[in-house]
Design a protein around this motif. Structure first.
Motif, PDB file in Angstrom:
ATOM      1  N   GLY A  26      36.665  43.817  50.286  1.00 58.91           N
ATOM      2  CA  GLY A  26      37.415  42.787  49.823  1.00 58.91           C
ATOM      3  C   GLY A  26      37.569  42.933  48.337  1.00 58.91           C
ATOM      4  O   GLY A  26      38.640  42.894  47.750  1.00 58.91           O
ATOM      5  N   GLY A  27      36.527  42.887  47.511  1.00 56.36           N
ATOM      6  CA  GLY A  27      36.701  42.980  46.090  1.00 56.36           C
ATOM      7  C   GLY A  27      37.362  44.323  45.620  1.00 56.36           C
ATOM      8  O   GLY A  27      38.231  44.370  44.725  1.00 56.36           O
ATOM      9  N   SER A  28      37.388  45.413  46.219  1.00 59.03           N
ATOM     10  CA  SER A  28      38.054  46.588  45.856  1.00 59.03           C
ATOM     11  C   SER A  28      39.389  46.597  46.055  1.00 59.03           C
ATOM     12  O   SER A  28      40.282  47.049  45.225  1.00 59.03           O
ATOM     13  CB  SER A  28      37.587  47.875  46.581  1.00 59.03           C
ATOM     14  OG  SER A  28      36.169  47.958  46.159  1.00 59.03           O
ATOM     15  N   ALA A  29      39.864  45.752  47.393  1.00 57.48           N
ATOM     16  CA  ALA A  29      41.217  45.722  47.582  1.00 57.48           C
ATOM     17  C   ALA A  29      41.789  44.681  46.629  1.00 57.48           C
ATOM     18  O   ALA A  29      43.023  45.034  46.283  1.00 57.48           O
ATOM     19  CB  ALA A  29      41.383  45.004  48.879  1.00 57.48           C
ATOM     20  N   ALA A  30      41.250  43.710  46.219  1.00 53.42           N
ATOM     21  CA  ALA A  30      41.727  42.719  45.096  1.00 53.42           C
ATOM     22  C   ALA A  30      42.098  43.420  43.793  1.00 53.42           C
ATOM     23  O   ALA A  30      42.800  43.246  43.268  1.00 53.42           O
ATOM     24  CB  ALA A  30      40.653  41.610  44.866  1.00 53.42           C
ATOM     25  N   LYS A  31      41.005  44.408  43.336  1.00 48.63           N
ATOM     26  CA  LYS A  31      41.203  45.244  42.333  1.00 48.63           C
ATOM     27  C   LYS A  31      42.233  46.195  42.239  1.00 48.63           C
ATOM     28  O   LYS A  31      43.071  46.401  41.458  1.00 48.63           O
ATOM     29  CB  LYS A  31      39.690  46.099  41.768  1.00 48.63           C
ATOM     30  CG  LYS A  31      38.886  44.844  41.367  1.00 48.63           C
ATOM     31  CD  LYS A  31      37.529  45.758  41.354  1.00 48.63           C
ATOM     32  CE  LYS A  31      36.222  44.762  40.791  1.00 48.63           C
ATOM     33  NZ  LYS A  31      34.898  45.154  40.466  1.00 48.63           N
TER      34      LYS A  31
ATOM     35  N   VAL B  62      47.763  37.967  54.414  1.00 48.94           N
ATOM     36  CA  VAL B  62      46.154  37.450  54.185  1.00 48.94           C
ATOM     37  C   VAL B  62      45.479  38.832  54.755  1.00 48.94           C
ATOM     38  O   VAL B  62      45.375  39.359  55.972  1.00 48.94           O
ATOM     39  CB  VAL B  62      45.789  36.411  55.289  1.00 48.94           C
ATOM     40  CG1 VAL B  62      44.448  35.920  55.104  1.00 48.94           C
ATOM     41  CG2 VAL B  62      46.635  35.230  54.767  1.00 48.94           C
ATOM     42  N   PHE B  63      44.387  39.373  53.901  1.00 48.09           N
ATOM     43  CA  PHE B  63      43.665  40.289  54.036  1.00 48.09           C
ATOM     44  C   PHE B  63      42.430  39.802  54.538  1.00 48.09           C
ATOM     45  O   PHE B  63      41.720  38.647  53.839  1.00 48.09           O
ATOM     46  CB  PHE B  63      43.445  41.369  53.045  1.00 48.09           C
ATOM     47  CG  PHE B  63      44.652  42.251  52.735  1.00 48.09           C
ATOM     48  CD1 PHE B  63      45.307  43.156  53.667  1.00 48.09           C
ATOM     49  CD2 PHE B  63      45.554  42.152  51.521  1.00 48.09           C
ATOM     50  CE1 PHE B  63      46.388  43.578  53.400  1.00 48.09           C
ATOM     51  CE2 PHE B  63      46.396  42.704  51.346  1.00 48.09           C
ATOM     52  CZ  PHE B  63      46.739  43.716  52.250  1.00 48.09           C
ATOM     53  N   VAL B  64      41.693  40.093  55.653  1.00 52.41           N
ATOM     54  CA  VAL B  64      40.124  39.599  56.283  1.00 52.41           C
ATOM     55  C   VAL B  64      39.293  40.790  55.880  1.00 52.41           C
ATOM     56  O   VAL B  64      39.247  41.559  56.991  1.00 52.41           O
ATOM     57  CB  VAL B  64      40.524  38.982  57.742  1.00 52.41           C
ATOM     58  CG1 VAL B  64      39.071  38.246  57.810  1.00 52.41           C
ATOM     59  CG2 VAL B  64      41.542  38.132  57.700  1.00 52.41           C
ATOM     60  N   ALA B  65      38.510  40.554  54.887  1.00 49.54           N
ATOM     61  CA  ALA B  65      37.438  41.687  54.722  1.00 49.54           C
ATOM     62  C   ALA B  65      36.036  41.025  54.893  1.00 49.54           C
ATOM     63  O   ALA B  65      35.106  41.069  54.167  1.00 49.54           O
ATOM     64  CB  ALA B  65      37.521  42.149  53.246  1.00 49.54           C
ATOM     65  N   LEU B  66      35.749  40.470  56.144  1.00 51.47           N
ATOM     66  CA  LEU B  66      34.677  39.687  56.599  1.00 51.47           C
ATOM     67  C   LEU B  66      33.942  40.573  57.772  1.00 51.47           C
ATOM     68  O   LEU B  66      34.884  41.313  58.252  1.00 51.47           O
ATOM     69  CB  LEU B  66      34.910  38.522  56.741  1.00 51.47           C
ATOM     70  CG  LEU B  66      35.617  37.322  56.200  1.00 51.47           C
ATOM     71  CD1 LEU B  66      35.995  36.240  56.805  1.00 51.47           C
ATOM     72  CD2 LEU B  66      34.340  36.635  55.044  1.00 51.47           C
TER      73      LEU B  66
END
Length: 274
Positions: free
Chosen positions: A12-17, A57-61
């Motif tokens: 999720g952090g990499s997707a945000a970056k 909405v991306f769900v990276a859980l």
């Protein structure tokens, strides 16, 4: 287009970056400490307080958390909700267990590291990687096209399309079995006192042994039929090598090794074609 990411770990952090690098501003959701760190570092703009405000909405859980979060959240009518979980059948069944007002697309980025967490995320993690996009009878093709455009801008090399069942069968072999093998390999007593006796092969075999047992146990349980099938197949193949060694069957062992080499060469050729 308003975007949020639920889960700001490695993926999720990499997707945000990657989205920020492409010119998008995403909001985030995670535990307070992780969310605070992500906002402070500029990984996400702000906390996503109302999921119904977002178009994508991306769900990276992890899978169980992803299903609980999707079930417990409210979404904008027609929003695109894409999960990045490593199993697809279980998520798809959860989503379609009742009517939804959003457009769900199951996805799985074929990228990662042997470490986790926001601190290890990076904008180029997905550069050149494949994104698996799952299709079913209820998949909205316009949502898929929107995501394909975003994934291209995020650096992905392309998208592979398949059903949830096909994905889970393939991942049981290409990922889940590989992690089991690595995790089991390091349990040999011979592993003690190895410094000075290792080369690239040992590093290759042990790189992914340090799995997070909480996450991976659930991944295996949610895909246990496919994972068990691949493990049974591997054990059957390994038994042939053991039988040849115990019998002193040099010709038989030679044939097994040749078959494996030739199979690897065919796989390498297929990968180059793709």
């Amino acid at each position: 287009m308003k975007i949020m990411i639920a889960g700001l770990g490695l993926i999720g952090g990499s997707a945000a970056k990657a989205l920020a690098r492409a010119g998008y501003a995403a909001d985030g959701y995670d535990r307070p400490a992780v969310l605070h760190a992500a906002v402070e570092a500029g990984v996400v703009v702000a906390e996503a307080k109302n999921t119904a405000d977002y178009d994508v909405v991306f769900v990276a859980l992890p899978p169980d958390a992803a299903m609980r979060w999707i079930d417990g959240s409210s979404f904008k009518d027609g929003a695109v909700v894409a999960d990045f979980c490593g199993v697809k059948g279980a998520i798809e069944r959860c989503v379609y267990a009742r009517p939804r007002n959003f457009r769900y697309v199951g996805c799985h980025p074929m990228a990662g590291k042997e470490v986790s967490g926001l601190q290890n995320s990076c904008a180029d993690l997905f550069d050149g990687a494949s994104m698996i996009v799952v299709h079913g009878e209820r998949t909205d093709e316009s949502a898929v096209r929107l995501l394909e455009g975003l994934y291209k801008e995020m650096g992905f090399g392309g998208c592979k399309h398949c059903s949830a069942a096909y994905h889970d069968a393939k991942i049981a072999y290409t990922s889940q079995l590989a992690h089991i093998v690595s995790n089991a390999y390091v349990k040999s007593d011979t592993a003690e006192g190895f410094p000075g006796f290792t080369g690239g092969s040992f590093q290759d075999m042990t790189r992914i042994a340090g799995v997070d047992e909480d996450i991976w146990t659930r991944l295996y349980m949610l895909n246990r039929a496919a994972a068990a099938k691949e493990l049974e197949r591997l054990i059957s193949n390994m038994q042939k090598y053991l039988d040849a060694l115990n019998a002193g069957d040099e010709a038989g062992l030679h044939a097994l090794l040749r078959e494996g080499r030739e199979r690897k060469e065919r796989l390498d050729t297929e990968r180059k074609i793709v």
